[in-house]
Enzyme design. Structure first.
Site, PDB file in Angstrom:
ATOM      1  N   ASP A  24      15.976 -26.502 -64.149  1.00 33.97           N
ATOM      2  CA  ASP A  24      16.586 -27.103 -65.328  1.00 33.97           C
ATOM      3  C   ASP A  24      15.499 -27.943 -65.991  1.00 33.97           C
ATOM      4  O   ASP A  24      15.116 -28.989 -65.475  1.00 33.97           O
ATOM      5  CB  ASP A  24      17.777 -27.974 -64.901  1.00 33.97           C
ATOM      6  CG  ASP A  24      18.348 -28.812 -66.051  1.00 33.97           C
ATOM      7  OD1 ASP A  24      17.901 -28.641 -67.207  1.00 33.97           O
ATOM      8  OD2 ASP A  24      19.249 -29.629 -65.785  1.00 33.97           O
ATOM      9  N   LYS A  86      10.933 -31.421 -75.047  1.00 33.83           N
ATOM     10  CA  LYS A  86      11.839 -30.278 -75.243  1.00 33.83           C
ATOM     11  C   LYS A  86      12.330 -30.189 -76.685  1.00 33.83           C
ATOM     12  O   LYS A  86      12.603 -29.110 -77.197  1.00 33.83           O
ATOM     13  CB  LYS A  86      13.030 -30.419 -74.295  1.00 33.83           C
ATOM     14  CG  LYS A  86      13.983 -29.242 -74.278  1.00 33.83           C
ATOM     15  CD  LYS A  86      15.032 -29.455 -73.206  1.00 33.83           C
ATOM     16  CE  LYS A  86      16.051 -28.338 -73.132  1.00 33.83           C
ATOM     17  NZ  LYS A  86      16.990 -28.563 -72.017  1.00 33.83           N
ATOM     18  N   GLU A 186      22.108 -23.055 -70.392  1.00 34.62           N
ATOM     19  CA  GLU A 186      22.544 -24.156 -69.523  1.00 34.62           C
ATOM     20  C   GLU A 186      24.051 -24.114 -69.235  1.00 34.62           C
ATOM     21  O   GLU A 186      24.456 -24.260 -68.080  1.00 34.62           O
ATOM     22  CB  GLU A 186      22.132 -25.500 -70.144  1.00 34.62           C
ATOM     23  CG  GLU A 186      20.623 -25.710 -70.066  1.00 34.62           C
ATOM     24  CD  GLU A 186      20.088 -26.760 -71.032  1.00 34.62           C
ATOM     25  OE1 GLU A 186      20.899 -27.493 -71.636  1.00 34.62           O
ATOM     26  OE2 GLU A 186      18.856 -26.846 -71.186  1.00 34.62           O
ATOM     27  N   ASP A 210      28.322 -31.192 -72.212  1.00 30.67           N
ATOM     28  CA  ASP A 210      27.067 -31.661 -71.619  1.00 30.67           C
ATOM     29  C   ASP A 210      26.565 -32.892 -72.364  1.00 30.67           C
ATOM     30  O   ASP A 210      26.044 -32.794 -73.476  1.00 30.67           O
ATOM     31  CB  ASP A 210      26.038 -30.514 -71.674  1.00 30.67           C
ATOM     32  CG  ASP A 210      24.704 -30.895 -71.033  1.00 30.67           C
ATOM     33  OD1 ASP A 210      24.487 -32.098 -70.734  1.00 30.67           O
ATOM     34  OD2 ASP A 210      23.864 -29.999 -70.841  1.00 30.67           O
TER      35      ASP A 210
HETATM   36  P1  ADP Z   1      19.179 -34.583 -69.869  1.00 29.54           P
HETATM   37  O1  ADP Z   1      20.063 -33.394 -69.740  1.00 29.54           O
HETATM   38  O2  ADP Z   1      19.057 -35.061 -71.286  1.00 29.54           O
HETATM   39  O3  ADP Z   1      17.852 -34.382 -69.240  1.00 29.54           O
HETATM   40  P2  ADP Z   1      20.668 -36.025 -67.777  1.00 29.54           P
HETATM   41  O4  ADP Z   1      21.769 -35.061 -67.627  1.00 29.54           O
HETATM   42  O5  ADP Z   1      19.707 -36.173 -66.659  1.00 29.54           O
HETATM   43  O6  ADP Z   1      19.886 -35.844 -69.144  1.00 29.54           O
HETATM   44  O7  ADP Z   1      21.360 -37.445 -68.070  1.00 29.54           O
HETATM   45  C1  ADP Z   1      20.639 -38.636 -68.149  1.00 29.54           C
HETATM   46  C2  ADP Z   1      21.555 -39.746 -68.606  1.00 29.54           C
HETATM   47  O8  ADP Z   1      22.630 -39.935 -67.669  1.00 29.54           O
HETATM   48  C3  ADP Z   1      20.837 -41.085 -68.739  1.00 29.54           C
HETATM   49  O9  ADP Z   1      21.196 -41.690 -69.961  1.00 29.54           O
HETATM   50  C4  ADP Z   1      21.399 -41.858 -67.566  1.00 29.54           C
HETATM   51  O10 ADP Z   1      21.402 -43.270 -67.824  1.00 29.54           O
HETATM   52  C5  ADP Z   1      22.810 -41.337 -67.472  1.00 29.54           C
HETATM   53  N1  ADP Z   1      23.455 -41.615 -66.180  1.00 29.54           N
HETATM   54  C6  ADP Z   1      23.016 -41.268 -64.950  1.00 29.54           C
HETATM   55  N2  ADP Z   1      23.865 -41.719 -64.000  1.00 29.54           N
HETATM   56  C7  ADP Z   1      24.879 -42.368 -64.641  1.00 29.54           C
HETATM   57  C8  ADP Z   1      26.072 -43.055 -64.218  1.00 29.54           C
HETATM   58  N3  ADP Z   1      26.398 -43.191 -62.926  1.00 29.54           N
HETATM   59  N4  ADP Z   1      26.861 -43.589 -65.175  1.00 29.54           N
HETATM   60  C9  ADP Z   1      26.542 -43.476 -66.462  1.00 29.54           C
HETATM   61  N5  ADP Z   1      25.449 -42.849 -66.932  1.00 29.54           N
HETATM   62  C10 ADP Z   1      24.613 -42.295 -66.033  1.00 29.54           C
HETATM   63 MG    MG Z   2      20.631 -31.544 -69.218  1.00 25.86          MG
END
Ligand code: ADP
Ligand code: MG
Length: 617
Positions: A24, A86, A186, A210
């Site tokens: 991913d 990205k 995705e 998402d």
């Molecule tokens: P991306 O797909 O953009 O790479 P992710 O799916 O990894 O992103 O999500 C990252 C986001 O999720 C960040 O803003 C992070 O602060 C948030 N996040 C991670 N864990 C938690 C949680 N327990 N509660 C709320 N937000 C969270």
């Molecule tokens: Mg993602």
């Protein structure tokens, strides 16, 4: 009995010992997963987390650091720290102009149409090269874990990624030393991770919500007979968990009477408060209050305040969901499954709001950060031939088409079309009384057939003599699931037909295909210019042909002056056709057309009159 899996694409038996990994490649975080004992698992790093921040830092010596360590440099050394790359994949400078200020690093404007480059000190990088660094980090991580080399991968991309963005992702994989066997959407990967494809024989409609760090995507998928189809996508490329952090920071600025200037001027303070806001958000997903001291000042927030702050942001995502549903022509009751993806869906209010909106319990049992990578690993396992009862759905990796006048490639089945597939187009002759038509079949993405790969040719014989342009010749391409291409040519007025069979992918390696694709992007601009010139020439030659016919057939009706002027314009057009200025050709065609159109109308009236006279009533 041994199970043999055949790689349709390459026409050879797949090597079972090769592990294919799932990746991913995210905007905020990336991860790598694989199948171990029939279970998809994401590979964790030292900090026990599978997430690798999608951040690349260049230190003073030009060394490259990726991930958590690079994230630490985001505030202290923003010019040399690249995040959200990205967002730039497959984009031209023109595409990102209006969001350029979002990036803390330098994006280069060379020529508005070409793909962006990123400047770091005096080096220039493409988004593909930077993404490749993230992929290399993931490759290293899994190789360390498994203590062996890996070289094959499935990489996920958003459902809305266009061909250029998907190709850029493939190229990044190649640069990282990975053979990218498949690019998977995705939301499809997330659905696979939840095993939705195994739940029922019936068609299923799936909404994948998402909400990541900086982006929001809603995808509506239709699953039938193991095939996922994207019905609609919507979202906001600048809405995510970062905005949740931001509204908390704004709240503290107000509550604690912080001078907003301090946030701009005092970088270390602004970073501290932003990180505290993220901690607050994360902890409020499971607790009711949060409190922390920043430089001796108490910063606190409770859950209901947080909920009211993010309510408008969630509302925005719901509007996107509504739009996607409308585009898919569905109502909420048509949705069979709702899948939650992205770290920000851990926020309880997000989950509850989406569950309310669709009127359904959501799928949230898997780790929302990992679910896409896990699905990619499952898809990889399917490709490796390790899963029973799953249909290997394949696409044609390169476009298939025929040669048309001037050596141009006319694509009939575009690359990435699902197989089996069928497509056709009508052609005609370019010479009077033409009896034979050569059909030359090519594979590739370039505009000129000389740069593509010839698969074969045949001649359609026995076309009854007719004036040029009158025969209707239908060319049909039928590509079956084994990559066998049947090409049929049929003259529809006389029913003469011929066909051949070709193994379209035989003996062509992924690498060669990749090279062909890469070249097609590198040469896209000059290819397009050449195509435009050749097309203008073809059109001009047709007009020259019909003009000379017109003159000989209608000499009696036209005045000396009209004949003279037409010949003059024909000469002018002939002159431009031998040159290389397509605009000059187009202009000369315009002039000739404009002058001869009224003459042609007059000639037609006279001819019709004659025909009427001769008719017996
Ligand atoms: P991306 O797909 O953009 O790479 P992710 O799916 O990894 O992103 O999500 C990252 C986001 O999720 C960040 O803003 C992070 O602060 C948030 N996040 C991670 N864990 C938690 C949680 N327990 N509660 C709320 N937000 C969270
Ligand atoms: Mg993602």
């Amino acid at each position: 009995m041994a199970k043999i899996s055949i790689n349709i694409k390459e026409g050879k038996i797949a090597d079972q010992s090769d592990l294919i990994i799932g990746i991913d490649l995210g905007t905020t975080n990336s991860l790598v997963a694989y199948i171990k004992d029939e279970q998809a698992i994401a590979v964790k790093g030292k900090n026990k987390s599978a997430l690798v921040p999608s951040i690349v830092h260049f230190d003073a010596n030009g060394n490259i650091i990726v991930g958590d360590e690079a994230k630490e440099k985001l505030i202290s050394d923003p010019q040399n720290t690249i995040y959200s790359v990205k967002r730039l994949m497959g984009k031209s400078y023109k595409d990102v102009q209006n969001v350029e200020q979002y990036f803390g690093y330098q994006i280069i404007d060379e020529d508005t149409e070409s793909l962006v480059k990123i400047r770091v000190a005096d080096r220039f990088f493409t988004p593909i090269e930077l993404s490749a660094e993230i992929l290399k980090e993931l490759k290293n991580r899994i190789e360390k874990e498994l203590k062996k080399e890996v070289s094959k991968a499935v990489i996920t991309v958003p459902a809305y990624f266009n061909d250029a963005q998907r190709q850029a992702t493939r190229d990044a994989g190649k640069l990282a030393g990975l053979d990218v066997l498949r690019i998977v959407n995705e939301p499809t990967a997330a659905s696979l991770a939840y095993g939705i494809d195994k739940l029922s024989e019936e068609a299923q409609t799936i909404a994948v919500y998402d909400l990541g760090g900086g982006t929001f995507d809603i995808s509506i998928l239709q699953l039938q007979d193991g095939i996922f189809e994207v019905l609609a996508t919507n979202g906001d490329t600048f809405l995510g968990g970062d905005d949740f952090d931001r509204v908390i920071v704004d709240y503290w600025v107000q509550e604690n009477n912080i001078d907003p200037k301090k946030l701009v001027e005092d970088k270390s303070f602004s970073q501290a408060i932003r990180l505290a806001a993220e901690r607050a958000k994360v902890s409020l997903s499971s607790k009711n209050t949060f409190e922390e001291n920043i430089r001796g000042v108490k910063h606190s927030i409770n859950k209901s305040t947080f909920n009211s702050l993010i309510q408008p942001l969630i509302q925005q995502t719901i509007q996107s969901c509504q739009a996607a549903m409308k585009d898919a022509n569905l109502t909420n009751s048509d949705i069979d499954h709702v899948v939650m993806v992205g770290g920000s869906t851990r926020v309880p209010l997000v989950k509850d709001s989406i569950s309310d909106f669709f009127g359904k319990t959501v799928n949230d049992s898997l780790n929302p950060d990992e679910v896409v990578a896990l699905g990619a690993a499952i898809q990889a396992d399917v490709l490796a031939g390790n899963q029973k009862n799953i249909l290997l759905l394949d696409v044609t990796p390169l476009s298939l088409g025929i040669e048309t006048v001037g050596g141009l490639m006319d694509t009939i089945i575009p690359r990435n079309s699902k197989v089996p597939t069928k497509a056709g187009r009508q052609y005609t002759t370019s010479v009077d009384g033409q009896k034979n038509l050569k059909v030359a079949v090519y594979q590739g993405e370039r505009d000129l057939i000389e740069h593509n790969r010839k698969l074969g040719e045949f001649i359609l014989r026995g076309i009854p003599p007719m004036p040029a342009g009158l025969p209707k010749i239908e060319i049909q391409f039928i590509l079956n699931a084994d990559g066998i291409l049947k090409v049929k040519a049929k003259e529809l007025r006389s029913d003469v037909e011929t066909e051949i069979e070709i193994r379209s992918q035989y003996g062509l390696s992924e690498e060669e295909m990749g090279k062909m694709l890469l070249e097609s992007i590198q040469h896209a601009q000059s290819d397009m210019a050449t195509r435009a010139l050749l097309e203008a020439r073809n059109e001009a030659n047709n007009i020259l042909l019909s003009s000379s016919k017109f003159l000989t057939q209608n000499e009696a009706i036209l005045s000396q002056e009209e004949i003279h002027k037409t010949i003059q314009l024909v000469k002018a057009l002939e002159d431009t056709v031998s040159g290389t200025d397509k605009d000059a050709i187009n202009k000369a065609m315009e002039d000739l057309n404009e002058y001869t159109t009224p003459l042609a109308h007059r000639a037609m009236d006279v001819n019709i009159g004659k025909a009427m006279q001769g008719k017996k009533v």
